[in-house]
Design a protein around this motif. Structure first.
Motif, PDB file in Angstrom:
ATOM      1  N   THR A 181     -13.833   4.520  -5.079  1.00 55.05           N
ATOM      2  CA  THR A 181     -14.231   5.675  -4.282  1.00 55.05           C
ATOM      3  C   THR A 181     -14.117   5.279  -2.824  1.00 55.05           C
ATOM      4  OG1 THR A 181     -15.921   7.376  -3.943  1.00 55.05           O
ATOM      5  CG2 THR A 181     -16.709   5.127  -4.302  1.00 55.05           C
ATOM      6  N   GLN A 182     -13.833   6.241  -1.953  1.00 51.11           N
ATOM      7  CA  GLN A 182     -13.649   5.954  -0.532  1.00 51.11           C
ATOM      8  C   GLN A 182     -14.262   7.077   0.302  1.00 51.11           C
ATOM      9  OE1 GLN A 182      -9.421   5.855   0.340  1.00 51.11           O
ATOM     10  NE2 GLN A 182      -9.040   7.761  -0.718  1.00 51.11           N
ATOM     11  N   ASN A 183     -14.728   6.729   1.494  1.00 53.90           N
ATOM     12  CA  ASN A 183     -15.320   7.742   2.359  1.00 53.90           C
ATOM     13  C   ASN A 183     -14.305   8.399   3.286  1.00 53.90           C
ATOM     14  OD1 ASN A 183     -14.949   5.522   4.099  1.00 53.90           O
ATOM     15  ND2 ASN A 183     -16.644   6.175   5.405  1.00 53.90           N
ATOM     16  N   GLU A 184     -13.180   7.737   3.549  1.00 49.67           N
ATOM     17  CA  GLU A 184     -12.146   8.240   4.450  1.00 49.67           C
ATOM     18  C   GLU A 184     -10.782   7.981   3.845  1.00 49.67           C
ATOM     19  OE1 GLU A 184     -12.471   9.875   7.299  1.00 49.67           O
ATOM     20  OE2 GLU A 184     -14.651   9.713   7.423  1.00 49.67           O
ATOM     21  N   SER A 185      -9.796   8.727   4.301  1.00 54.93           N
ATOM     22  CA  SER A 185      -8.419   8.486   3.861  1.00 54.93           C
ATOM     23  C   SER A 185      -7.978   7.092   4.272  1.00 54.93           C
ATOM     24  CB  SER A 185      -7.478   9.518   4.493  1.00 54.93           C
ATOM     25  OG  SER A 185      -7.741  10.793   3.988  1.00 54.93           O
ATOM     26  N   GLY A 186      -6.979   6.612   3.608  1.00 52.99           N
ATOM     27  CA  GLY A 186      -6.418   5.298   3.907  1.00 52.99           C
ATOM     28  C   GLY A 186      -5.676   4.739   2.708  1.00 52.99           C
ATOM     29  N   LEU A 187      -6.184   4.997   1.506  1.00 51.09           N
ATOM     30  CA  LEU A 187      -5.522   4.512   0.298  1.00 51.09           C
ATOM     31  C   LEU A 187      -4.229   5.285   0.085  1.00 51.09           C
ATOM     32  CD1 LEU A 187      -5.621   2.755  -2.297  1.00 51.09           C
ATOM     33  CD2 LEU A 187      -6.810   4.667  -3.394  1.00 51.09           C
ATOM     34  N   GLU A 188      -3.164   4.532  -0.201  1.00 49.89           N
ATOM     35  CA  GLU A 188      -1.875   5.126  -0.532  1.00 49.89           C
ATOM     36  C   GLU A 188      -1.349   4.471  -1.803  1.00 49.89           C
ATOM     37  OE1 GLU A 188      -0.082   6.219   3.838  1.00 49.89           O
ATOM     38  OE2 GLU A 188       0.360   4.222   3.040  1.00 49.89           O
ATOM     39  N   VAL A 189      -0.703   5.261  -2.649  1.00 52.42           N
ATOM     40  CA  VAL A 189      -0.080   4.744  -3.873  1.00 52.42           C
ATOM     41  C   VAL A 189       1.427   4.963  -3.774  1.00 52.42           C
ATOM     42  CG1 VAL A 189      -2.108   5.094  -5.324  1.00 52.42           C
ATOM     43  CG2 VAL A 189      -0.416   6.909  -5.142  1.00 52.42           C
ATOM     44  N   ARG A 190       2.178   4.058  -4.400  1.00 51.44           N
ATOM     45  CA  ARG A 190       3.638   4.184  -4.398  1.00 51.44           C
ATOM     46  C   ARG A 190       4.030   5.189  -5.465  1.00 51.44           C
ATOM     47  NH1 ARG A 190       7.571   1.336  -1.508  1.00 51.44           N
ATOM     48  NH2 ARG A 190       6.398  -0.585  -1.661  1.00 51.44           N
ATOM     49  N   GLY A 191       4.786   6.207  -5.055  1.00 51.16           N
ATOM     50  CA  GLY A 191       5.253   7.231  -5.979  1.00 51.16           C
ATOM     51  C   GLY A 191       6.472   6.785  -6.754  1.00 51.16           C
ATOM     52  N   PRO A 192       6.918   7.599  -7.704  1.00 55.75           N
ATOM     53  CA  PRO A 192       8.044   7.233  -8.573  1.00 55.75           C
ATOM     54  C   PRO A 192       9.361   7.061  -7.828  1.00 55.75           C
ATOM     55  CG  PRO A 192       7.360   9.499  -8.966  1.00 55.75           C
ATOM     56  CD  PRO A 192       6.352   8.899  -8.042  1.00 55.75           C
ATOM     57  N   GLU A 193       9.504   7.674  -6.662  1.00 57.44           N
ATOM     58  CA  GLU A 193      10.725   7.540  -5.865  1.00 57.44           C
ATOM     59  C   GLU A 193      10.597   6.469  -4.783  1.00 57.44           C
ATOM     60  OE1 GLU A 193      13.372   9.224  -6.894  1.00 57.44           O
ATOM     61  OE2 GLU A 193      12.079  10.108  -8.436  1.00 57.44           O
ATOM     62  N   GLY A 194       9.462   5.729  -4.797  1.00 57.84           N
ATOM     63  CA  GLY A 194       9.252   4.667  -3.825  1.00 57.84           C
ATOM     64  C   GLY A 194       8.511   5.099  -2.572  1.00 57.84           C
ATOM     65  N   GLU A 195       8.177   6.362  -2.467  1.00 56.47           N
ATOM     66  CA  GLU A 195       7.474   6.864  -1.297  1.00 56.47           C
ATOM     67  C   GLU A 195       5.975   6.556  -1.388  1.00 56.47           C
ATOM     68  OE1 GLU A 195       6.963  10.207  -4.294  1.00 56.47           O
ATOM     69  OE2 GLU A 195       8.297   8.508  -3.949  1.00 56.47           O
ATOM     70  N   TRP A 196       5.304   6.456  -0.230  1.00 55.37           N
ATOM     71  CA  TRP A 196       3.869   6.220  -0.196  1.00 55.37           C
ATOM     72  C   TRP A 196       3.152   7.566  -0.139  1.00 55.37           C
ATOM     73  CZ3 TRP A 196       1.911   1.889  -1.704  1.00 55.37           C
ATOM     74  CH2 TRP A 196       2.665   0.718  -1.581  1.00 55.37           C
ATOM     75  N   ILE A 197       2.205   7.760  -1.057  1.00 54.14           N
ATOM     76  CA  ILE A 197       1.473   9.021  -1.184  1.00 54.14           C
ATOM     77  C   ILE A 197       0.015   8.777  -0.827  1.00 54.14           C
ATOM     78  CG2 ILE A 197       0.767  10.848  -2.778  1.00 54.14           C
ATOM     79  CD1 ILE A 197       3.246   9.965  -4.515  1.00 54.14           C
ATOM     80  N   CYS A 198      -0.515   9.566   0.091  1.00 49.32           N
ATOM     81  CA  CYS A 198      -1.911   9.444   0.505  1.00 49.32           C
ATOM     82  C   CYS A 198      -2.840   9.916  -0.620  1.00 49.32           C
ATOM     83  CB  CYS A 198      -2.142  10.284   1.762  1.00 49.32           C
ATOM     84  SG  CYS A 198      -3.863  10.264   2.321  1.00 49.32           S
ATOM     85  N   VAL A 199      -3.886   9.144  -0.876  1.00 52.20           N
ATOM     86  CA  VAL A 199      -4.913   9.534  -1.845  1.00 52.20           C
ATOM     87  C   VAL A 199      -6.131   9.980  -1.033  1.00 52.20           C
ATOM     88  CG1 VAL A 199      -6.395   8.778  -3.739  1.00 52.20           C
ATOM     89  CG2 VAL A 199      -4.073   7.864  -3.530  1.00 52.20           C
ATOM     90  N   PRO A 200      -6.339  11.287  -0.884  1.00 43.66           N
ATOM     91  CA  PRO A 200      -7.451  11.748  -0.052  1.00 43.66           C
ATOM     92  C   PRO A 200      -8.791  11.485  -0.739  1.00 43.66           C
ATOM     93  CG  PRO A 200      -6.417  13.611  -1.142  1.00 43.66           C
ATOM     94  CD  PRO A 200      -5.593  12.385  -1.476  1.00 43.66           C
TER      95      PRO A 200
END
Length: 147
Positions: free
Chosen positions: A42-61
């Motif tokens: 769990t997080q209080n602010e944005s910052g976590l990103e996961v690598r998507g299937p095409e290699g792009e970084w996706i923000c986890v709000p």
């Protein structure tokens, strides 16, 4: 899994910390997969990103009253890649960011390798055995530059 390990961690990412230490990359925590079976965060602010299937970084709000669950390296190894570990990182933050994480891992006496049901004719093992004791410690030391 005779004596599984549980780790509850608290992470703090300070605003402006990257500039203070001369960080020249655009992330606060380098891209990695967790050496665990799974992680709950769990997080209080944005910052976590996961690598998507095409290699792009996706923000986890951050979502109030919600937990983010992702798979770790050990589950990927056990299933011979059927289930894929989630590569993730923390981008630079502009506000104080806190996260709480729970990691579930096998004990230090386990050796993780593809289970028999996931290998066979036409499905060779994609991963060699990984010792969750000695190899794990060596890996952590290499990340910290002490090994």
């Amino acid at each position: 899994m005779n004596s599984p390990m549980h780790r509850l961690g608290f992470n703090h990412y300070g605003a402006g910390h990257a500039e203070e230490i001369g960080n020249t990359v655009d992330y606060a925590m380098s891209p990695h997969v967790d050496l665990s079976i799974f992680t709950i965060l769990t997080q209080n602010e944005s910052g976590l990103e996961v690598r998507g299937p095409e290699g792009e970084w996706i923000c986890v709000p951050p979502v109030q009253d919600a937990l983010f669950v992702f798979l770790g390296d050990y589950l990927q190894r056990w299933t011979n890649g059927l289930y894929v570990a989630c590569e993730h990182r923390v981008r630079q933050v502009r506000t104080q960011r806190l996260s709480i994480q729970y990691k579930h891992r096998p004990g230090h006496d386990a050796v993780v390798s593809p289970l028999d049901r996931f290998v066979g004719e036409g499905k060779p093992a994609r991963y060699g055995p990984f010792d969750t004791g000695g190899q794990y410690v060596s890996f952590l030391k290499s990340l910290l530059g002490s090994g």
